[in-house]
Write an enzyme that holds these catalytic residues in place. Structure first.
Site, PDB file in Angstrom:
ATOM      1  N   HIS A   1       3.512  10.826 -11.954  1.00 19.04           N
ATOM      2  CA  HIS A   1       2.750   9.619 -11.647  1.00 19.04           C
ATOM      3  C   HIS A   1       2.243   9.689 -10.231  1.00 19.04           C
ATOM      4  O   HIS A   1       2.009   8.675  -9.588  1.00 19.04           O
ATOM      5  CB  HIS A   1       3.622   8.380 -11.792  1.00 19.04           C
ATOM      6  CG  HIS A   1       4.213   8.260 -13.145  1.00 19.04           C
ATOM      7  ND1 HIS A   1       5.456   8.733 -13.449  1.00 19.04           N
ATOM      8  CD2 HIS A   1       3.708   7.741 -14.281  1.00 19.04           C
ATOM      9  CE1 HIS A   1       5.698   8.504 -14.724  1.00 19.04           C
ATOM     10  NE2 HIS A   1       4.657   7.908 -15.241  1.00 19.04           N
TER      11      HIS A   1
ATOM     12  N   SER B   1       7.531  -4.010 -13.073  1.00 15.83           N
ATOM     13  CA  SER B   1       7.361  -5.363 -12.566  1.00 15.83           C
ATOM     14  C   SER B   1       6.824  -6.280 -13.661  1.00 15.83           C
ATOM     15  O   SER B   1       7.179  -7.459 -13.702  1.00 15.83           O
ATOM     16  CB  SER B   1       6.457  -5.372 -11.336  1.00 15.83           C
ATOM     17  OG  SER B   1       5.192  -4.894 -11.667  1.00 15.83           O
TER      18      SER B   1
ATOM     19  N   GLY C   1       7.218  -4.778  -4.622  1.00 12.01           N
ATOM     20  CA  GLY C   1       7.574  -5.874  -5.534  1.00 12.01           C
ATOM     21  C   GLY C   1       8.153  -7.062  -4.776  1.00 12.01           C
ATOM     22  O   GLY C   1       7.934  -8.226  -5.155  1.00 12.01           O
TER      23      GLY C   1
ATOM     24  N   GLY D   1      -0.375  -3.164  -7.344  1.00 12.22           N
ATOM     25  CA  GLY D   1      -1.421  -4.178  -7.207  1.00 12.22           C
ATOM     26  C   GLY D   1      -2.172  -4.385  -8.513  1.00 12.22           C
ATOM     27  O   GLY D   1      -2.372  -5.513  -8.969  1.00 12.22           O
TER      28      GLY D   1
ATOM     29  N   ARG E   1      11.298   3.896  -9.345  1.00 16.77           N
ATOM     30  CA  ARG E   1      10.495   5.080  -9.072  1.00 16.77           C
ATOM     31  C   ARG E   1      10.638   5.592  -7.648  1.00 16.77           C
ATOM     32  O   ARG E   1      10.451   6.756  -7.372  1.00 16.77           O
ATOM     33  CB  ARG E   1       9.025   4.698  -9.211  1.00 16.77           C
ATOM     34  CG  ARG E   1       8.522   4.703 -10.591  1.00 16.77           C
ATOM     35  CD  ARG E   1       7.087   5.190 -10.535  1.00 16.77           C
ATOM     36  NE  ARG E   1       6.259   4.508 -11.495  1.00 16.77           N
ATOM     37  CZ  ARG E   1       6.414   4.606 -12.794  1.00 16.77           C
ATOM     38  NH1 ARG E   1       7.407   5.309 -13.282  1.00 16.77           N
ATOM     39  NH2 ARG E   1       5.605   3.987 -13.599  1.00 16.77           N
TER      40      ARG E   1
ATOM     41  N   GLY F   1      -1.183  -3.634 -11.537  1.00 17.85           N
ATOM     42  CA  GLY F   1      -0.294  -4.175 -12.570  1.00 17.85           C
ATOM     43  C   GLY F   1      -0.103  -5.678 -12.403  1.00 17.85           C
ATOM     44  O   GLY F   1      -0.161  -6.435 -13.378  1.00 17.85           O
TER      45      GLY F   1
ATOM     46  N   ASP G   1       9.186  -3.222   0.478  1.00 21.90           N
ATOM     47  CA  ASP G   1       9.088  -2.952  -0.959  1.00 21.90           C
ATOM     48  C   ASP G   1       7.927  -3.742  -1.571  1.00 21.90           C
ATOM     49  O   ASP G   1       7.819  -4.950  -1.370  1.00 21.90           O
ATOM     50  CB  ASP G   1      10.400  -3.370  -1.635  1.00 21.90           C
ATOM     51  CG  ASP G   1      10.279  -3.264  -3.145  1.00 21.90           C
ATOM     52  OD1 ASP G   1      10.122  -2.134  -3.633  1.00 21.90           O
ATOM     53  OD2 ASP G   1      10.307  -4.312  -3.818  1.00 21.90           O
TER      54      ASP G   1
HETATM   55  P1  ADP Z   1       6.452   0.628 -11.739  1.00 18.75           P
HETATM   56  O1  ADP Z   1       7.657   0.931 -10.884  1.00 18.75           O
HETATM   57  O2  ADP Z   1       6.742   0.672 -13.198  1.00 18.75           O
HETATM   58  O3  ADP Z   1       5.254   1.395 -11.313  1.00 18.75           O
HETATM   59  P2  ADP Z   1       5.391  -1.627 -10.283  1.00 18.75           P
HETATM   60  O4  ADP Z   1       4.807  -0.627  -9.338  1.00 18.75           O
HETATM   61  O5  ADP Z   1       4.478  -2.668 -10.803  1.00 18.75           O
HETATM   62  O6  ADP Z   1       6.134  -0.932 -11.481  1.00 18.75           O
HETATM   63  O7  ADP Z   1       6.561  -2.412  -9.555  1.00 18.75           O
HETATM   64  C1  ADP Z   1       7.386  -1.796  -8.616  1.00 18.75           C
HETATM   65  C2  ADP Z   1       8.340  -2.857  -8.094  1.00 18.75           C
HETATM   66  O8  ADP Z   1       9.229  -3.263  -9.119  1.00 18.75           O
HETATM   67  C3  ADP Z   1       9.237  -2.348  -6.984  1.00 18.75           C
HETATM   68  O9  ADP Z   1       8.613  -2.463  -5.743  1.00 18.75           O
HETATM   69  C4  ADP Z   1      10.465  -3.242  -7.103  1.00 18.75           C
HETATM   70  O10 ADP Z   1      10.340  -4.423  -6.334  1.00 18.75           O
HETATM   71  C5  ADP Z   1      10.457  -3.658  -8.538  1.00 18.75           C
HETATM   72  N1  ADP Z   1      11.530  -2.978  -9.265  1.00 18.75           N
HETATM   73  C6  ADP Z   1      11.565  -1.706  -9.698  1.00 18.75           C
HETATM   74  N2  ADP Z   1      12.721  -1.478 -10.352  1.00 18.75           N
HETATM   75  C7  ADP Z   1      13.434  -2.636 -10.309  1.00 18.75           C
HETATM   76  C8  ADP Z   1      14.688  -3.063 -10.816  1.00 18.75           C
HETATM   77  N3  ADP Z   1      15.449  -2.238 -11.495  1.00 18.75           N
HETATM   78  N4  ADP Z   1      15.091  -4.330 -10.581  1.00 18.75           N
HETATM   79  C9  ADP Z   1      14.302  -5.175  -9.889  1.00 18.75           C
HETATM   80  N5  ADP Z   1      13.107  -4.838  -9.401  1.00 18.75           N
HETATM   81  C10 ADP Z   1      12.664  -3.594  -9.617  1.00 18.75           C
HETATM   82 MG    MG Z   2       4.377   1.252  -9.418  1.00 10.27          MG
END
Ligand code: ADP
Ligand code: MG
Length: 579
Positions: free
Chosen positions: A217, A446, A559, A403, A544, A405, A557
């Site tokens: 990715h 997320s 999220g 962003g 990730r 997503g 972070d």
């Molecule tokens: P992805 O990781 O599937 O690409 P996004 O990029 O939309 O999804 O979201 C990433 C965010 O998700 C991270 O910055 C973090 O805040 C949150 N996140 C990832 N894994 C977890 C988890 N296990 N519990 C809570 N929040 C998580």
């Molecule tokens: Mg992501």
């Protein structure tokens, strides 16, 4: 660079339509992905694979006889939602149980787990085998934390062939688990990948360098080094993989190994052959036997220039399944028999999740629902404005899609909430409908977690009373509990939990002080804002970003930041409406 698309937001849907049209003989499109066109024997086990799009042939291209029975296809680099996975699984289900088989990514684990729970409630026996072959993603002692990359193919293939041979659910799972225990992959990249509509690649690799241990990715490599020539690279990959021989194999002398040399996107087939020439020599020199190699694209990372080498350490049983015939859009081996069409069966399949029926809420709750809709619109507004900044935060150690997503999820939530409001929904129902729409449309980690948060809050608010500070605080506390339970993150792991937890605690304190909802939310929003900034200093221990922990020091972070932004935007709406 991606040259051909119409609009970035319709790219995946249009890609799936074209894929299905090009491979009508093999697959049927269903809501959420594709399934085999060929009839599946009643009572047999089916294998459902899946993941984000942008990895073709993974995952839709690996659906067909001898391989997977269906693939859930998410947005570019984002896990499919639980709803998509359920739809595909129900469309392929033959009554003998279902095995979910997918690569180990937080978003996929969350969404496949949710789908598994939903199907189990319907009485379907669903198991999961998660592929963990990337040796760069964690040390051997922590194999369960490794990502799944090109090693997914041998695991899918063993599972699919065993299922088509009529093996029981227990047996199919045992074989798939054994395949995963025996597969190892390592990848390198020479350039980043550029998603449709993006002006820049997700990351850069300087000319003359290569990133070792790339994810699929665009997760940055674990380290960069001077690029090697073809022979040098073959030697490095073989050496590193031979240092990580599965303990069950013991010594490598005379071992029989399925080998995959995979292009991650833009490396030409000819280049692969030059590298493979040296891989083949090295195996002979070391007394190893290569069994039916695959030198091709198996799992890509859009247009990334890179390759990966996979070693599948065979035993007699797995060699049988590795050699078994298969016929899918992107992978063929031997010849398969039987070609009965499955399309009549498909016409009869109900969609997995029936449209939610909205019952009218009380007048008070409808008023609250109108405020919540305004809050969601305001959240969508701020996320639209911050989309690229959130993506950049996520690109530091993740995959850069946060962003996009969030934008996609919020747009779907606002749309669904607007319809629920028109149908006179109360606050609880409006939030639940919005949460389901968010999770279904956004996918990813997320997306699933935001769906969980809105639904938990909605359950607590209900459709009767005007929500007061105590109910809202209880709803946020429930959201925190559910997010931690499903995502397994603890405070301090550098996720959105690091904002949600202090936010929830601040609301609880406001309840004890008898504060109004407007005052309570505003104070808690300030705390959430600071908490998001404080994630700068944390090391990611989950998701990730974990393999690149140290790269994200000094960067908050994504999220956590988006959650605090949304809490802040909602605060203004509450202050305006709830005085
Ligand atoms: P992805 O990781 O599937 O690409 P996004 O990029 O939309 O999804 O979201 C990433 C965010 O998700 C991270 O910055 C973090 O805040 C949150 N996140 C990832 N894994 C977890 C988890 N296990 N519990 C809570 N929040 C998580
Ligand atoms: Mg992501």
């Amino acid at each position: 660079m991606t040259y051909l698309f119409n609009r970035p937001e319709t790219f995946v849907d249009e890609m799936i339509q074209g894929f299905a049209a090009a491979h009508r003989n093999h697959i049927l499109p269903v809501d959420g992905g594709v399934i085999r066109r060929h009839k599946i024997t009643t009572g047999q086990v089916v294998i459902i694979i899946g993941g984000g799009s942008g990895h073709y042939p993974a995952f839709g291209g690996l659906v067909g006889q001898g391989l997977a029975h269906g693939a859930a296809m998410g947005n570019v680099f984002a896990s499919p939602s639980a709803q998509q996975i359920c739809n595909v699984a129900l469309a392929a289900d033959a009554g003998g149980g279902i095995v979910f088989c997918y690569g180990n990514y937080a978003g996929d684990v969350l969404n496949f787990n949710q789908a598994q729970e939903r199907l189990q409630v319907q009485g379907i026996d669903v198991r999961a085998v998660v592929v963990t072959d990337d040796i760069a993603a964690a040390l051997p002692a922590e194999r369960h934390l490794r990502r799944g990359i090109a090693g997914t193919l041998p695991v899918f293939k063993a599972a699919g062939a065993a299922a088509d041979a009529g093996k029981s659910l227990d047996e199919v799972c045992r074989i798939a688990v054994e395949a995963n225990v025996r597969v190892r992959t390592l990848g390198v990249a020479f350039s980043g990948c550029t998603l449709p509509g993006a002006r820049q690649p997700l990351f850069d690799v300087a000319y003359g360098k290569m990133a070792v241990g790339m994810g699929i990715h665009g997760e940055p490599g674990l380290h960069q080094m001077d690029a090697l020539d073809a022979d040098g690279l073959a030697e490095m990959l073989v050496d590193k993989l031979l240092q990580d021989i599965p303990p069950v194999v013991g010594h490598s002398e005379g071992a029989r190994v399925g080998v995959i040399l995979n292009s991650l996107g833009s490396v030409a087939q000819e280049e692969l052959f030059v590298v493979y020439r040296r891989v083949d020599q090295l195996f002979r020199e070391r007394g190893l036997v290569i069994v039916e190699p695959v030198v091709d694209r198996v799992i890509t990372s859009f247009d990334m220039a890179g390759i990966s080498l996979t070693l599948f350490w065979l035993n007699d049983e797995l060699e049988h399944y590795w050699l078994a015939p298969a016929d899918t859009p992107a992978f063929r081996r031997g010849s398969v028999s039987g070609s009965l069409d499955n399309s009549e069966h498909i016409a009869a399949i109900p969609s997995a999740i029936a449209q939610q029926h909205v019952t009218a809420g009380s007048r008070d709750s409808q008023k609250a629902a109108a405020v919540i809709l305004a809050a969601l619109e305001s959240a969508a507004h701020i996320v639209d404005a911050q989309r690229d900044a959130l993506g950049r935060l996520d690109a530091v150690a993740g995959d850069g899609d946060h962003g996009i997503g969030m934008q996609r999820g919020l747009a779907a939530a606002v749309d669904a909430a607007g319809k629920a409001r028109d149908a006179q929904a109360g606050a609880g129902t409006l939030l639940t409908v919005a949460g389901d729409a968010w999770a279904a449309r956004a996918g990813g980690t997320s997306g699933a977690l935001w769906g969980v948060m809105l639904c938990s809050l909605g359950h607590e608010l209900g459709d009767v009373n005007t929500p007061d500070t105590a109910v809202v605080a209880a709803g946020v506390a429930a959201a925190l509990r559910e997010v931690m339970q499903r995502g397994n993150a603890q405070p301090g792991d550098k996720t959105l939990v690091d904002v949600l937890q202090p936010f929830s605690a601040a609301l609880d304190q406001a309840v004890a002080r008898d504060a109004s909802i407007a005052d309570a939310w505003k104070e808690a929003a300030d705390i959430a804002h600071d908490a998001a900034q404080e994630t700068r200093d944390l090391l990611p221990r989950i998701g990730r970003a974990r393999p690149h922990a140290e790269k994200s020091i000094g960067i908050p972070d994504p999220g956590a930041v988006s959650l605090a932004l949304i809490i802040g935007a909602v605060s203004e709406v509450i202050c305006r409406h709830c005085v």
